[in-house]
Motif scaffolding. Structure first.
Motif, PDB file in Angstrom:
ATOM      1  N   TYR A 120      -4.470 -11.933 -12.184  1.00  0.00           N
ATOM      2  CA  TYR A 120      -3.419 -10.967 -12.436  1.00  0.00           C
ATOM      3  C   TYR A 120      -2.222 -11.689 -13.003  1.00  0.00           C
ATOM      4  N   ASN A 121      -1.989 -11.463 -14.263  1.00  0.00           N
ATOM      5  CA  ASN A 121      -0.858 -12.113 -14.913  1.00  0.00           C
ATOM      6  C   ASN A 121       0.118 -11.087 -15.472  1.00  0.00           C
ATOM      7  N   GLY A 122       0.059  -9.871 -14.947  1.00  0.00           N
ATOM      8  CA  GLY A 122       0.927  -8.803 -15.431  1.00  0.00           C
ATOM      9  C   GLY A 122       2.367  -8.983 -14.983  1.00  0.00           C
ATOM     10  N   ASP A 123       3.246  -8.309 -15.708  1.00  0.00           N
ATOM     11  CA  ASP A 123       4.654  -8.290 -15.356  1.00  0.00           C
ATOM     12  C   ASP A 123       4.812  -7.412 -14.118  1.00  0.00           C
ATOM     13  N   THR A 124       5.441  -7.908 -13.099  1.00  0.00           N
ATOM     14  CA  THR A 124       5.579  -7.156 -11.847  1.00  0.00           C
ATOM     15  C   THR A 124       6.852  -6.314 -11.807  1.00  0.00           C
ATOM     16  N   TYR A 125       7.722  -6.450 -12.794  1.00  0.00           N
ATOM     17  CA  TYR A 125       8.989  -5.713 -12.790  1.00  0.00           C
ATOM     18  C   TYR A 125       8.726  -4.204 -12.808  1.00  0.00           C
ATOM     19  N   GLY A 126       9.359  -3.480 -11.886  1.00  0.00           N
ATOM     20  CA  GLY A 126       9.244  -2.040 -11.827  1.00  0.00           C
ATOM     21  C   GLY A 126       7.932  -1.534 -11.241  1.00  0.00           C
ATOM     22  N   ARG A 127       7.094  -2.438 -10.797  1.00  0.00           N
ATOM     23  CA  ARG A 127       5.799  -2.054 -10.249  1.00  0.00           C
ATOM     24  C   ARG A 127       5.887  -2.009  -8.728  1.00  0.00           C
ATOM     25  N   HIS A 128       5.078  -1.169  -8.143  1.00  0.00           N
ATOM     26  CA  HIS A 128       5.070  -0.967  -6.702  1.00  0.00           C
ATOM     27  C   HIS A 128       3.760  -1.519  -6.141  1.00  0.00           C
ATOM     28  N   PHE A 129       3.814  -2.202  -5.020  1.00  0.00           N
ATOM     29  CA  PHE A 129       2.632  -2.814  -4.428  1.00  0.00           C
ATOM     30  C   PHE A 129       2.435  -2.325  -2.998  1.00  0.00           C
ATOM     31  N   SER A 158       6.038  -2.153  -1.074  1.00  0.00           N
ATOM     32  CA  SER A 158       7.302  -2.749  -1.487  1.00  0.00           C
ATOM     33  C   SER A 158       7.147  -3.278  -2.911  1.00  0.00           C
ATOM     34  N   ILE A 159       8.057  -4.171  -3.285  1.00  0.00           N
ATOM     35  CA  ILE A 159       8.004  -4.812  -4.594  1.00  0.00           C
ATOM     36  C   ILE A 159       7.663  -6.290  -4.426  1.00  0.00           C
ATOM     37  N   VAL A 160       7.245  -6.904  -5.515  1.00  0.00           N
ATOM     38  CA  VAL A 160       6.934  -8.334  -5.514  1.00  0.00           C
ATOM     39  C   VAL A 160       8.147  -9.090  -6.029  1.00  0.00           C
ATOM     40  N   LYS A 161       8.449 -10.199  -5.379  1.00  0.00           N
ATOM     41  CA  LYS A 161       9.587 -11.041  -5.770  1.00  0.00           C
ATOM     42  C   LYS A 161       9.130 -12.475  -5.988  1.00  0.00           C
ATOM     43  N   LYS A 162       9.831 -13.176  -6.839  1.00  0.00           N
ATOM     44  CA  LYS A 162       9.618 -14.625  -6.989  1.00  0.00           C
ATOM     45  C   LYS A 162      10.561 -15.311  -6.008  1.00  0.00           C
ATOM     46  N   GLY A 212      -6.232 -11.834   4.762  1.00  0.00           N
ATOM     47  CA  GLY A 212      -7.500 -11.338   4.242  1.00  0.00           C
ATOM     48  C   GLY A 212      -7.415  -9.897   3.801  1.00  0.00           C
ATOM     49  N   GLY A 213      -6.276  -9.263   4.067  1.00  0.00           N
ATOM     50  CA  GLY A 213      -6.073  -7.883   3.630  1.00  0.00           C
ATOM     51  C   GLY A 213      -5.830  -7.815   2.134  1.00  0.00           C
ATOM     52  N   ALA A 214      -5.748  -6.605   1.623  1.00  0.00           N
ATOM     53  CA  ALA A 214      -5.626  -6.376   0.187  1.00  0.00           C
ATOM     54  C   ALA A 214      -4.184  -6.135  -0.238  1.00  0.00           C
ATOM     55  N   LEU A 215      -3.847  -6.616  -1.435  1.00  0.00           N
ATOM     56  CA  LEU A 215      -2.586  -6.283  -2.080  1.00  0.00           C
ATOM     57  C   LEU A 215      -2.945  -5.501  -3.345  1.00  0.00           C
ATOM     58  N   ILE A 216      -2.488  -4.254  -3.405  1.00  0.00           N
ATOM     59  CA  ILE A 216      -2.822  -3.341  -4.490  1.00  0.00           C
ATOM     60  C   ILE A 216      -1.602  -3.114  -5.378  1.00  0.00           C
ATOM     61  N   ASP A 217      -1.792  -3.235  -6.695  1.00  0.00           N
ATOM     62  CA  ASP A 217      -0.751  -2.904  -7.658  1.00  0.00           C
ATOM     63  C   ASP A 217      -0.869  -1.411  -7.936  1.00  0.00           C
ATOM     64  N   MET A 218       0.144  -0.664  -7.534  1.00  0.00           N
ATOM     65  CA  MET A 218       0.152   0.795  -7.701  1.00  0.00           C
ATOM     66  C   MET A 218       0.713   1.207  -9.060  1.00  0.00           C
ATOM     67  N   GLY A 219       1.227   0.271  -9.810  1.00  0.00           N
ATOM     68  CA  GLY A 219       1.801   0.584 -11.116  1.00  0.00           C
ATOM     69  C   GLY A 219       3.255   0.974 -11.010  1.00  0.00           C
ATOM     70  N   ASN A 220       3.755   1.542 -12.085  1.00  0.00           N
ATOM     71  CA  ASN A 220       5.136   2.029 -12.115  1.00  0.00           C
ATOM     72  C   ASN A 220       5.164   3.431 -11.543  1.00  0.00           C
TER      73      ASN A 220
END
Length: 142
Positions: free
Chosen positions: A1-10, A39-43, A86-94
């Motif tokens: 996963y190399n997508g831009d995380t800005y504005g995306r919900h996880f 929540s959101i992803v942060k660096k 071991g749980g999942a992290l799902i990208d829900m999109g914008n």
């Protein structure tokens, strides 16, 4: 996963030990209870430096350890995510008004596996699935 995380919900999904309330000592069983947290992803360079990693293979989910919100938008106490590894992290999109009103389809993607919580930084860390798959492919000899 190399997508831009800005504005995306996880969303993080798992079975933390802190929700295991139904323990039967006679039969040595536990009835696990499901947890979801969004929540959101942060660096975070400080955390990456502390862990001696670049962060390229990881996603860090912002985690409020004091308060969360339920599906009705009510403020509730957060639970400890200990055991969610071991749980999942799902990208829900914008997520926007159109998606919430059901006018637009939203493609969700499994992007990472949760590994640990970092209280000091209020972040849950996860390893990107692409990185896991890469290691598995390079370790298997046919």
């Amino acid at each position: 996963y190399n997508g831009d995380t800005y504005g995306r919900h996880f969303v993080a999904f798992g079975y933390p030990t802190s929700k295991n309330k139904k323990i039967n000592l006679k039969s040595n069983t536990v009835q696990p209870r499901f947890m979801k947290y969004s929540s959101i992803v942060k660096k975070n360079e400080l955390l990456c430096n502390e862990l001696r990693i670049s962060g390229d293979d990881h996603l860090f989910l912002d985690y409020n350890s004091k308060h969360s919100m339920n599906s009705d938008g009510d403020k509730i106490n957060s639970i400890s995510p200990i055991g969610i590894s071991g749980g999942a992290l799902i990208d829900m999109g914008n997520i926007n008004k159109q998606i919430l009103e059901g006018k637009t389809a939203n493609a969700c993607k499994l992007v990472a596996m949760l590994i640990e919580n970092h209280k000091k930084y209020n972040l849950m860390s996860s390893v990107k699935l692409d990185s896991i798959i890469y290691v598995i492919k390079n370790q298997i000899t046919l």
